[in-house]
Motif scaffolding. Structure first.
Motif, PDB file in Angstrom:
ATOM      1  N   THR A  81       0.841  -1.199   0.155  1.00 54.21           N
ATOM      2  CA  THR A  81       0.013   0.144  -0.202  1.00 54.21           C
ATOM      3  C   THR A  81       0.971   1.190   0.093  1.00 54.21           C
ATOM      4  O   THR A  81       2.104   1.150   0.361  1.00 54.21           O
ATOM      5  CB  THR A  81      -1.015   0.101   1.164  1.00 54.21           C
ATOM      6  N   ARG A  82       0.151   2.437  -0.466  1.00 54.58           N
ATOM      7  CA  ARG A  82       0.822   3.587  -0.573  1.00 54.58           C
ATOM      8  C   ARG A  82       1.383   4.086   1.040  1.00 54.58           C
ATOM      9  O   ARG A  82       0.871   3.894   1.813  1.00 54.58           O
ATOM     10  CB  ARG A  82       0.164   4.581  -1.333  1.00 54.58           C
ATOM     11  N   THR A  83       2.684   4.671   1.002  1.00 53.40           N
ATOM     12  CA  THR A  83       3.187   5.397   2.120  1.00 53.40           C
ATOM     13  C   THR A  83       3.376   6.801   2.004  1.00 53.40           C
ATOM     14  O   THR A  83       3.929   7.259   0.886  1.00 53.40           O
ATOM     15  CB  THR A  83       4.485   4.428   2.312  1.00 53.40           C
ATOM     16  N   PRO A  84       3.076   7.540   3.130  1.00 53.33           N
ATOM     17  CA  PRO A  84       3.556   8.925   2.854  1.00 53.33           C
ATOM     18  C   PRO A  84       4.954   9.162   3.107  1.00 53.33           C
ATOM     19  O   PRO A  84       5.656   8.277   3.466  1.00 53.33           O
ATOM     20  CB  PRO A  84       2.848   9.395   4.353  1.00 53.33           C
ATOM     21  N   SER A  85       5.312  10.236   2.358  1.00 55.29           N
ATOM     22  CA  SER A  85       6.902  10.795   2.339  1.00 55.29           C
ATOM     23  C   SER A  85       7.143  11.742   3.101  1.00 55.29           C
ATOM     24  O   SER A  85       6.131  12.820   3.278  1.00 55.29           O
ATOM     25  CB  SER A  85       7.257  11.292   0.765  1.00 55.29           C
ATOM     26  N   TYR A  86       8.175  11.774   3.861  1.00 57.42           N
ATOM     27  CA  TYR A  86       8.790  12.968   4.674  1.00 57.42           C
ATOM     28  C   TYR A  86       8.979  14.252   3.743  1.00 57.42           C
ATOM     29  O   TYR A  86       9.222  14.069   2.527  1.00 57.42           O
ATOM     30  CB  TYR A  86       9.950  12.534   5.286  1.00 57.42           C
ATOM     31  N   SER A  87       8.817  15.393   4.289  1.00 59.22           N
ATOM     32  CA  SER A  87       8.992  16.677   3.325  1.00 59.22           C
ATOM     33  C   SER A  87      10.290  16.915   3.429  1.00 59.22           C
ATOM     34  O   SER A  87      11.067  16.409   4.056  1.00 59.22           O
ATOM     35  CB  SER A  87       8.154  17.682   3.905  1.00 59.22           C
ATOM     36  N   ARG A  88      10.960  17.877   2.462  1.00 57.11           N
ATOM     37  CA  ARG A  88      12.207  18.319   2.296  1.00 57.11           C
ATOM     38  C   ARG A  88      12.403  19.432   3.640  1.00 57.11           C
ATOM     39  O   ARG A  88      13.562  19.165   4.403  1.00 57.11           O
ATOM     40  CB  ARG A  88      12.495  19.171   1.200  1.00 57.11           C
ATOM     41  N   GLN A  89      11.522  20.188   3.969  1.00 54.37           N
ATOM     42  CA  GLN A  89      11.607  20.974   5.077  1.00 54.37           C
ATOM     43  C   GLN A  89      10.294  21.429   5.297  1.00 54.37           C
ATOM     44  O   GLN A  89       9.428  21.733   4.526  1.00 54.37           O
ATOM     45  CB  GLN A  89      12.404  22.179   4.995  1.00 54.37           C
ATOM     46  N   GLY A  90       9.806  22.071   6.770  1.00 52.66           N
ATOM     47  CA  GLY A  90       8.715  22.387   6.791  1.00 52.66           C
ATOM     48  C   GLY A  90       7.393  21.535   6.924  1.00 52.66           C
ATOM     49  O   GLY A  90       7.531  20.414   6.553  1.00 52.66           O
ATOM     50  N   VAL A  91       6.296  22.171   6.640  1.00 55.62           N
ATOM     51  CA  VAL A  91       5.156  21.342   6.670  1.00 55.62           C
ATOM     52  C   VAL A  91       4.591  21.505   5.016  1.00 55.62           C
ATOM     53  O   VAL A  91       4.487  22.577   4.548  1.00 55.62           O
ATOM     54  CB  VAL A  91       4.168  22.040   7.424  1.00 55.62           C
ATOM     55  N   GLU A  92       4.344  20.265   4.572  1.00 54.77           N
ATOM     56  CA  GLU A  92       3.793  20.371   3.168  1.00 54.77           C
ATOM     57  C   GLU A  92       2.528  19.506   3.117  1.00 54.77           C
ATOM     58  O   GLU A  92       2.405  18.302   3.894  1.00 54.77           O
ATOM     59  CB  GLU A  92       4.784  19.486   2.082  1.00 54.77           C
ATOM     60  N   VAL A  93       1.764  19.824   2.237  1.00 51.59           N
ATOM     61  CA  VAL A  93       0.237  19.125   2.419  1.00 51.59           C
ATOM     62  C   VAL A  93       0.119  19.048   0.856  1.00 51.59           C
ATOM     63  O   VAL A  93       0.273  19.863  -0.122  1.00 51.59           O
ATOM     64  CB  VAL A  93      -0.874  20.249   2.665  1.00 51.59           C
ATOM     65  N   HIS A  94      -0.246  17.869   0.518  1.00 54.57           N
ATOM     66  CA  HIS A  94      -0.489  17.232  -0.693  1.00 54.57           C
ATOM     67  C   HIS A  94      -1.670  16.389  -0.751  1.00 54.57           C
ATOM     68  O   HIS A  94      -2.134  15.750   0.279  1.00 54.57           O
ATOM     69  CB  HIS A  94       0.494  16.436  -1.539  1.00 54.57           C
ATOM     70  N   GLY A  95      -2.612  16.491  -2.077  1.00 49.32           N
ATOM     71  CA  GLY A  95      -3.902  15.708  -1.940  1.00 49.32           C
ATOM     72  C   GLY A  95      -4.203  15.343  -3.178  1.00 49.32           C
ATOM     73  O   GLY A  95      -3.542  15.792  -4.255  1.00 49.32           O
ATOM     74  N   SER A  96      -5.267  14.397  -3.622  1.00 47.33           N
ATOM     75  CA  SER A  96      -5.612  13.843  -4.769  1.00 47.33           C
ATOM     76  C   SER A  96      -7.108  13.523  -4.748  1.00 47.33           C
ATOM     77  O   SER A  96      -7.568  13.435  -3.914  1.00 47.33           O
ATOM     78  CB  SER A  96      -4.846  12.811  -5.227  1.00 47.33           C
ATOM     79  N   TRP A  97      -7.550  13.546  -5.935  1.00 51.67           N
ATOM     80  CA  TRP A  97      -9.008  12.954  -6.049  1.00 51.67           C
ATOM     81  C   TRP A  97      -8.906  11.961  -7.278  1.00 51.67           C
ATOM     82  O   TRP A  97      -8.440  12.691  -8.195  1.00 51.67           O
ATOM     83  CB  TRP A  97      -9.860  13.941  -6.058  1.00 51.67           C
ATOM     84  N   GLN A  98      -9.458  11.074  -7.383  1.00 50.48           N
ATOM     85  CA  GLN A  98      -9.617  10.234  -8.434  1.00 50.48           C
ATOM     86  C   GLN A  98     -10.809   9.766  -8.977  1.00 50.48           C
ATOM     87  O   GLN A  98     -11.723   9.535  -7.863  1.00 50.48           O
ATOM     88  CB  GLN A  98      -8.809   9.142  -8.349  1.00 50.48           C
ATOM     89  N   GLY A  99     -11.423  10.082 -10.147  1.00 46.94           N
ATOM     90  CA  GLY A  99     -12.948   9.570 -10.202  1.00 46.94           C
ATOM     91  C   GLY A  99     -12.707   8.513 -11.460  1.00 46.94           C
ATOM     92  O   GLY A  99     -11.943   8.773 -12.447  1.00 46.94           O
ATOM     93  N   LYS A 100     -13.546   7.645 -11.493  1.00 48.19           N
ATOM     94  CA  LYS A 100     -13.583   6.481 -12.483  1.00 48.19           C
ATOM     95  C   LYS A 100     -14.756   6.045 -12.962  1.00 48.19           C
ATOM     96  O   LYS A 100     -15.836   6.193 -12.101  1.00 48.19           O
ATOM     97  CB  LYS A 100     -12.800   5.113 -11.999  1.00 48.19           C
ATOM     98  N   TRP A 101     -14.900   5.975 -14.226  1.00 50.54           N
ATOM     99  CA  TRP A 101     -16.440   5.784 -14.911  1.00 50.54           C
ATOM    100  C   TRP A 101     -16.292   4.810 -15.704  1.00 50.54           C
ATOM    101  O   TRP A 101     -15.249   4.550 -16.526  1.00 50.54           O
ATOM    102  CB  TRP A 101     -16.795   7.005 -15.539  1.00 50.54           C
TER     103      TRP A 101
ATOM    104  N   ALA B 178       9.864  14.888  10.041  1.00 48.20           N
ATOM    105  CA  ALA B 178       9.834  13.654  10.837  1.00 48.20           C
ATOM    106  C   ALA B 178       8.807  13.213  10.980  1.00 48.20           C
ATOM    107  O   ALA B 178       8.769  11.923  11.478  1.00 48.20           O
ATOM    108  CB  ALA B 178      10.459  14.468  12.175  1.00 48.20           C
ATOM    109  N   VAL B 179       7.496  13.974  10.267  1.00 45.88           N
ATOM    110  CA  VAL B 179       6.409  12.954  10.375  1.00 45.88           C
ATOM    111  C   VAL B 179       5.783  13.148   9.339  1.00 45.88           C
ATOM    112  O   VAL B 179       5.574  14.111   8.565  1.00 45.88           O
ATOM    113  CB  VAL B 179       5.236  13.614  11.773  1.00 45.88           C
ATOM    114  N   ALA B 180       5.044  11.932   8.637  1.00 44.99           N
ATOM    115  CA  ALA B 180       4.252  11.993   7.605  1.00 44.99           C
ATOM    116  C   ALA B 180       3.130  11.313   7.667  1.00 44.99           C
ATOM    117  O   ALA B 180       2.919   9.949   8.258  1.00 44.99           O
ATOM    118  CB  ALA B 180       5.027  11.323   6.270  1.00 44.99           C
ATOM    119  N   VAL B 181       1.778  11.661   7.236  1.00 40.41           N
ATOM    120  CA  VAL B 181       0.578  11.107   7.524  1.00 40.41           C
ATOM    121  C   VAL B 181      -0.103  11.025   6.075  1.00 40.41           C
ATOM    122  O   VAL B 181      -0.294  11.842   5.436  1.00 40.41           O
ATOM    123  CB  VAL B 181      -0.381  11.823   8.533  1.00 40.41           C
TER     124      VAL B 181
END
Length: 791
Positions: free
Chosen positions: A268-288, A307-310
């Protein structure tokens, strides 16, 4: 140098975002508020612990696409033999802190690029600058890092085992409805479908409890699996996967009970640590999928610091009745709903230690069992829900000792739940069955490297399972029924293993062994308390010898086993032919597989060809017997399961990738399996026909891609007596078929840009077909569309 508490401001922002994302995810999956308070408090404590990291020397890097001269975003950078990982940002930059001075190797990987191992020396008080140009890859075969074969990552070309793999980009481009369908075309595997939500793999002719399925290294196969195809693989969301690996003909020494045909592992997919500071990434996928066959959605959010990734996600899909090809029309009932959520968090403490916490839940709602309605005279037969949930914690420590280079401990809890209702045609009574299997697991791994040429992975595995089974009949009044399985049945499975890889000059040897102690207890209403305690030992040996730079010869000998499980040992009593009584002397099934092959890899081609033969002994079979000296009980003939039958499976697997032009690739595979039962001198059941695929793929450097794939299967008229009596299989066997699928797509930004879209036509020729052993026809001509947005 800078102070330990320098990142507190970043942490406060990160915590606020994490709590917001967590609460939104919890509302989506329906978490209880009391549990939410406990989880939030626990995360707050962990974030406080892991957010304060002292800084030492540091590495600053820049990743660039060699051809396009543009930054490579979201590549994974791992410092080997440490717990430190990070990812490149949108400008292709990365920073690594917290390492003491010394010599290290950076492993840089990104799907679509050749992996790079970059050695460097880190000096005191001096920043180290790293610039790496990554080269796009067209070939995938034998150019991947695989983990399942050895329990740690190795280059597939230098692995003596037979491994097939799909990477994340391949899975995303398929946009398959379910995980079993996403695996179609994988070398060495056949897909069997009893219903739309109940697909199962057949590996080298063996299925169900004779092939092992793992998810993130944790057993997904359950003690309720029969030797027939098993359906819980559909409770894994394909959009959650980052990689799939199939270890063919091996795996019992590495992973234990059930790996007679091989091991299928889902990552399963694993979160990545950031280079520096707080980073926020997101996605949406639709299938039809056209004709009302699918409408799916998945949203995910990742919040990271150094140091932390969620990473969390939620999916919801509606599936309509399948529409078959060649005028066969709608296959009903096959419509159902799917809902699930997952959460994974990683916490890094310094350069040596890392903690991973994960939770995933998937539920199939109003899931009809098509094969029962279509072939077994049921007017209603459905699960609501068929559900699986998994929670695990994994601690990793990287140490300086040669004998303790890495210690990893994983504790897991998994719950399988099936609430099923069924009604025979012409009957008013409705029967309900409720089965719940709770599984606890603990796995300890120790990685050693006494000398550079000798790698060792040793460990202990323990799994404990408890089953709760209930049944009722609902008519004018509710009355209890005998449960489907023995209520309260339990199993304990304890294993010790050690796997070694040794390089001697040009020769790479892999060998190991595993000892397994198994206990199953069943409190049967008719026969009382019955306990089974079989034991097993398995071993493997394989070798790789380079014939040249581009050709490697591989050979292996592998033994495997399958313990009797709850399916066989908790259904005693009356059946159509008599009454089954327990046999306390029942032991485990055994396999011994030998294979030899060639692997090839160069810039102009990649491929492999493997010949194998598996000898199966002590297979369980039900025969007339005596129980406590009596041939009859309650007026019925006594039967028992005994280790009696013998069989063999042999075949050939070949795969090839060949570039025609700079960005055009032709690829394909062919699989032939022949199985025979020695005692009965008859074919084995569920042996797939000659089958494979061929494809043509184009991928330009700006993100446009297209492919056309041809899947084929020959006639399968070698069927067993059981197959001949099986209503899912025609009396004369399964006819040949061929299917053509065509896809086009565009990634805005080659290395996972902000938008990916694809459009495809399935079954272009509108073939009416059914895979051998399946109850369900394949899709008729239909259009599939997928859109993924990232930020």
């Amino acid at each position: 140098m800078y102070e330990c508490f320098a990142g507190f401001g970043e942490f406060v922002h990160f915590y606020a975002l994490a709590c917001l994302g967590l609460h939104l995810w919890a509302v989506a999956v329906g978490f209880d508020q009391l549990y939410m308070k406990k989880i939030t408090f626990a995360l707050f404590s962990l974030f406080l612990l892991f957010s304060f990291i002292g800084r030492a020397q540091y590495i600053e890097g820049q990743l660039t696409d060699k051809h396009r001269q543009k930054p490579v975003r979201f590549a994974q950078i791992e410092v080997l033999n440490t717990a430190i990982t990070t990812s490149s940002d949108r400008q292709g930059r990365f920073t690594i802190r917290g390492l003491p001075a010394g010599s290290y190797t950076l492993r840089i990987s990104h799907e679509g690029y050749h992996p790079v191992d970059y050695p460097l020396d880190l000096m005191y008080d001096e920043p180290t600058q790293v610039k790496v140009c990554l080269k796009q890859k067209l070939l995938h075969l034998n150019d991947q890092l695989v983990q399942t074969a050895r329990r740690y990552e190795r280059d597939a070309f230098y692995s003596s085992e037979s491994v097939s793999a799909y990477e994340q980009r391949q899975l995303e481009q398929q946009a398959a409805r379910s995980t079993p369908e996403a695996l179609q075309g994988l070398t060495g595997m056949w897909l069997q479908q009893a219903s739309l939500g109940m697909g199962a793999p057949v590996i080298r002719g063996l299925s169900g409890s004779r092939s092992l399925i793992l998810i993130d290294g944790i057993r997904l196969s359950t003690p309720l699996a029969s030797p027939a195809p098993f359906s819980f693989l559909s409770t894994v969301d394909p959009a959650q996967l980052s990689r799939v690996e199939l270890l063919r003909g091996s795996g019992a020494t590495q992973y234990g009970n059930g790996a007679m045909g091989g091991v299928l592992q889902l990552f399963t997919r694993t979160p990545s640590y950031s280079r520096q500071g707080v980073e926020v990434h997101g996605s949406w996928q639709g299938k039809w999928l056209s004709r009302g066959m699918e409408l799916g959605n998945r949203a995910s959010l990742q919040i990271s610091t150094p140091a932390v990734a969620v990473l969390g996600g939620f999916s919801y899909s509606e599936f309509g009745h399948l529409m078959a090809g060649n005028g066969r029309g709608s296959r009903q009932p096959t419509a159902y709903l799917q809902r699930g959520g997952d959460l994974k968090a990683r916490f890094r403490l310094g350069s040596r230690h890392q903690l991973t916490l994960a939770y995933q839940q998937q539920a199939l709602l109003d899931l009809p069992h098509y094969e029962q309605v279509a072939f077994h005279n049921y007017s209603q037969y459905q699960s609501d829900p068929l559900k699986r949930q998994l929670a695990y914690a994994r601690w990793e420590s990287h140490l300086a000792s040669k004998w303790l280079r890495k210690i990893q401990f994983t504790g897991s809890y998994q719950d399988f739940y099936d609430n099923r209702s069924q009604q025979m045609s012409g009957r008013e009574e409705l029967q309900r069955f409720r089965n719940q299997l709770n599984s606890w697991g603990a796995v300890l791994e120790i990685h050693s490297q006494p000398i550079p040429q000798w790698n060792i992975v040793s460990g202990i595995e323990y799994y404990h399972d408890e089953l709760k089974s209930e049944a009722w009949q609902i008519g004018q009044e509710v009355s209890p029924l005998s449960p489907e399985y023995a209520d309260g049945a339990r199993t304990d499975n304890l294993s010790f293993f050690s796997v070694h890889t040794l390089d001697i000059l040009k020769l790479r040897l892999s060998f190991g062994g595993r000892a397994n102690v198994f206990a199953l207890g069943v409190d049967d209403p008719g026969f009382g308390m019955v306990n089974f305690t079989p034991k097993a030992f398995t071993s493997n040996f394989s070798a790789l010898y380079p014939l040249s730079r581009h050709f490697h010869m591989v050979a292996s000998l592998n033994s495997g086993y399958r313990m009797p499980n709850m399916y066989e040992l908790s259904q005693w009593g009356a059946f159509d032919g008599g009454i089954e009584a327990p046999n306390k002397l029942l032991g485990h099934e055994k396999s011994f597989t030998s294979e030899i092959g060639i692997k090839a890899k160069s810039g102009r081609y990649a491929g492999s060809i493997v010949l194998y033969r598996s000898r199966l002994t002590d297979l369980m079979e039900r025969i007339p017997a005596l129980y406590q000296g009596y041939a009859y009980l309650q007026g019925a003939r006594v039967y028992q399961r005994v280790n009696l039958s013998q069989a063999f499976v042999q075949g050939i697997e070949a795969e090839l990738e060949l570039p025609l032009f700079e960005r055009v690739l032709i690829y394909g595979n062919v699989n032939y399996t022949y199985g025979n039962e020695v005692n009965a001198a008859a074919p084995m059941s569920y042996i797939p026909p000659l089958h494979g695929k061929a494809g043509l793929r184009y991928q330009d450097r700006k993100g446009f891609w297209s492919k056309a794939e041809w899947f084929y299967a020959a006639d399968q008229d070698r069927i067993s007596p059981e197959d001949a009596a099986n209503p899912l299989i025609p009396e004369s066997g399964s006819p040949a078929w061929q299917v053509v699928n065509v896809f086009v797509g565009y990634d805005v930004g080659y290395d996972f840009g902000w938008c990916s879209a694809s459009l495809g036509v399935l079954n272009l020729l509108n073939e009416g077909y059914r895979m051998h052993g399946s109850a369900l026809d394949g899709y008729g001509r239909s259009v599939r569309a997928s859109l993924k947005l990232r930020f």
